[in-house]
Design an enzyme around this catalytic site. Structure first.
Site, mmCIF file in Angstrom:
data_model
loop_
_atom_site.group_PDB
_atom_site.id
_atom_site.type_symbol
_atom_site.label_atom_id
_atom_site.label_comp_id
_atom_site.label_asym_id
_atom_site.label_seq_id
_atom_site.Cartn_x
_atom_site.Cartn_y
_atom_site.Cartn_z
ATOM 1 N N THR A 60 0.009 7.158 -0.128
ATOM 2 C CA THR A 60 0.819 7.592 1.025
ATOM 3 C C THR A 60 1.953 8.516 0.585
ATOM 4 O O THR A 60 2.328 9.439 1.308
ATOM 5 C CB THR A 60 1.387 6.344 1.738
ATOM 6 O OG1 THR A 60 0.286 5.589 2.223
ATOM 7 C CG2 THR A 60 2.285 6.708 2.905
ATOM 8 N N SER A 106 -5.395 4.872 -2.613
ATOM 9 C CA SER A 106 -5.626 3.941 -3.730
ATOM 10 C C SER A 106 -6.798 2.990 -3.487
ATOM 11 O O SER A 106 -7.244 2.318 -4.410
ATOM 12 C CB SER A 106 -4.363 3.169 -4.077
ATOM 13 O OG SER A 106 -4.068 2.215 -3.103
ATOM 14 N N THR A 137 0.140 2.323 -2.444
ATOM 15 C CA THR A 137 0.684 0.963 -2.584
ATOM 16 C C THR A 137 -0.381 -0.130 -2.440
ATOM 17 O O THR A 137 -0.178 -1.241 -2.930
ATOM 18 C CB THR A 137 1.802 0.696 -1.554
ATOM 19 O OG1 THR A 137 1.257 0.854 -0.243
ATOM 20 C CG2 THR A 137 2.982 1.627 -1.749
ATOM 21 N N ASP A 138 -1.511 0.196 -1.787
ATOM 22 C CA ASP A 138 -2.489 -0.875 -1.519
ATOM 23 C C ASP A 138 -3.023 -1.519 -2.796
ATOM 24 O O ASP A 138 -3.216 -2.736 -2.843
ATOM 25 C CB ASP A 138 -3.670 -0.329 -0.695
ATOM 26 C CG ASP A 138 -3.255 -0.028 0.739
ATOM 27 O OD1 ASP A 138 -2.165 -0.462 1.144
ATOM 28 O OD2 ASP A 138 -4.021 0.655 1.447
HETATM 29 N N1 ASP Z 1 -3.360 3.775 1.957
HETATM 30 C C1 ASP Z 1 -2.336 3.942 1.045
HETATM 31 C C2 ASP Z 1 -2.838 3.818 -0.395
HETATM 32 O O1 ASP Z 1 -3.227 4.801 -0.978
HETATM 33 C C3 ASP Z 1 -1.225 3.005 1.316
HETATM 34 C C4 ASP Z 1 0.000 3.421 0.621
HETATM 35 O O2 ASP Z 1 -0.004 4.196 -0.313
HETATM 36 O O3 ASP Z 1 1.070 2.930 1.018
HETATM 37 O O4 ASP Z 1 -2.853 2.758 -0.952
#
Ligand code: ASP
Length: 382
Positions: A60, A106, A137-138
């Site tokens: 993100t 991710s 973050t995932d």
């Molecule tokens: N969907 C995103 C990811 O790449 C979520 C994030 O980065 O907060 O994990």
């Protein structure tokens, strides 16, 4: 002309424009000589800044939405340079080099990308004072755990960072999070702290951190406690440098140096619930090298399932659905007399971290006894 023939009386870094003003008390110094001296000094001043390597992977923090209120359904679209453009003051803190390893959400980080990140970090350790990894973050906590388990960083801090809002949203958190991560990686107080995660002003250990909220900015939590806090350009660590208790370091094996050749043994995760039967277990056991179960409570599974687990030919790690707490060995099912159990307690590790640890153990061809020993290290056992 040697530099010492330019008698310099004042060096004034012009912070706003990153320029130097020199004055000489020698009237014979020509403008060209003056220019050379300025360049030499500017270069040496520049070299004194910490050198930071940024490895970009996406997430993100590297995403754009259709409008400023969109905080879901956006897509990865930003390079590291785009992200750095949002923090113009960073050149005062450190010298930056960067490398875009990939640019994906991710959820798409797989073993070959994990290997790319591992290689990117390993190759940067010797020449940089700190490393920053931008990541979705995932699955950030999984990559952080993998890197902590496979790299001995010595004194060099490795700081993972992400964001919960895309770059286009009102109050995007990415630029401040990245700024803080770079400052943390640059700060001498971070040396010897191994893999860190910096998000929402908090600094945590990559080994223990978990994403606990799917939406809010305060999305990461760590039951073992935060290591520090970032406030108004000040980094406050609560403890002196400390490494995670019992973290086992693995040497990665890859047939070649190619990321696409890197594979780990297959381990799946099953989720415990009321009325669970052994059906899933029976379906997967021939297709996987190991299984992790998110048990109910501290190792609870129905008696019938425990019995089938003990009959499986592959190692099974009992982890937990609960965010807090651990699996004590005393709660594991007892094998038949004279038989060695194939079930191991995960200690404090959640199912996804247990999965990675079991994969790494299996990649070394560890026996069940050795696997048990590695997992006991997680909670200080021998
Ligand atoms: N969907 C995103 C990811 O790449 C979520 C994030 O980065 O907060 O994990």
């Amino acid at each position: 002309m040697p530099n010492d023939s330019v008698a310099i009386t004042t060096i004034c870094p012009d912070v706003e424009n990153s320029q130097f003003t020199l004055q000489s008390n020698n009237p014979d110094v020509s403008p060209v000589q003056m220019e050379e001296a300025i360049l030499t000094i500017a270069a040496s001043q520049h070299r004194s800044l910490p050198r930071i390597k940024i490895l970009g992977t996406g997430g993100t923090i590297a995403s754009k939405g259709a409008d400023s209120s969109q905080t879901a359904g956006y897509h990865v679209d930003l390079s590291i340079q785009d992200m750095l453009d949002a923090i113009p003051d960073i050149s005062r803190i450190c010298e930056i080099e960067y490398e875009q390893l990939c640019n994906v959400d991710s959820k798409n980080i797989d073993e070959s990308l994990l290997f790319k990140i591992y290689k990117g970090v390993s190759e940067s350790l010797q020449s940089f004072d700190g490393i920053v990894i931008t990541h979705g973050t995932d699955t950030l906590s999984e990559t952080a755990f993998f890197i902590e388990s496979t790299i001995d960083a010595g004194d060099v801090p490795i700081v993972f960072v992400g964001s919960m809002r895309p770059s286009t949203s009102v109050s995007a958190d990415g630029p401040m999070n990245l700024y803080q991560a770079i400052c943390i990686a640059s700060d001498p107080k971070s040396r010897g702290r191994s893999v860190l995660v910096s998000l929402n002003d908090q600094i945590s250990a990559g080994y223990y951190i978990t994403k606990t909220n799917a939406n809010s900015l305060d999305s990461f939590n760590v039951r073992q406690g935060y290591l520090g806090n970032f406030v108004n350009n000040e980094i406050h660590y609560y403890y002196p440098p400390v490494k995670p208790q019992g973290c086992h370091k693995f040497k990665l094996k890859n047939k070649t140096d190619e990321a696409s050749d890197f594979h780990l043994p297959m381990v799946c995760i099953l989720y415990g619930h009321q009325s669970i039967t052994s059906k899933l277990l029976e379906l997967v056991q021939d297709h996987y090298d190991g299984i992790v179960i998110a048990t109910m409570g501290a190792g609870s599974m129905p008696d019938k399932v425990n019995k089938i687990c003990l009959q499986c030919k592959i190692p099974i790690v009992y982890s937990k659905r609960s965010m807090d707490g651990m699996i004590p060995v005393a709660n594991l099912p007892t094998p038949e007399e004279g038989k060695e159990s194939n079930i191991v307690a995960s200690g404090y590790l959640n199912p996804e971290k247990s999965r990675i640890l079991l994969q790494l153990c299996l990649a070394q061809d560890y026996s069940i006894g050795e696997i048990r020993h590695v997992f006991r290290g997680v909670y200080g056992g021998a």
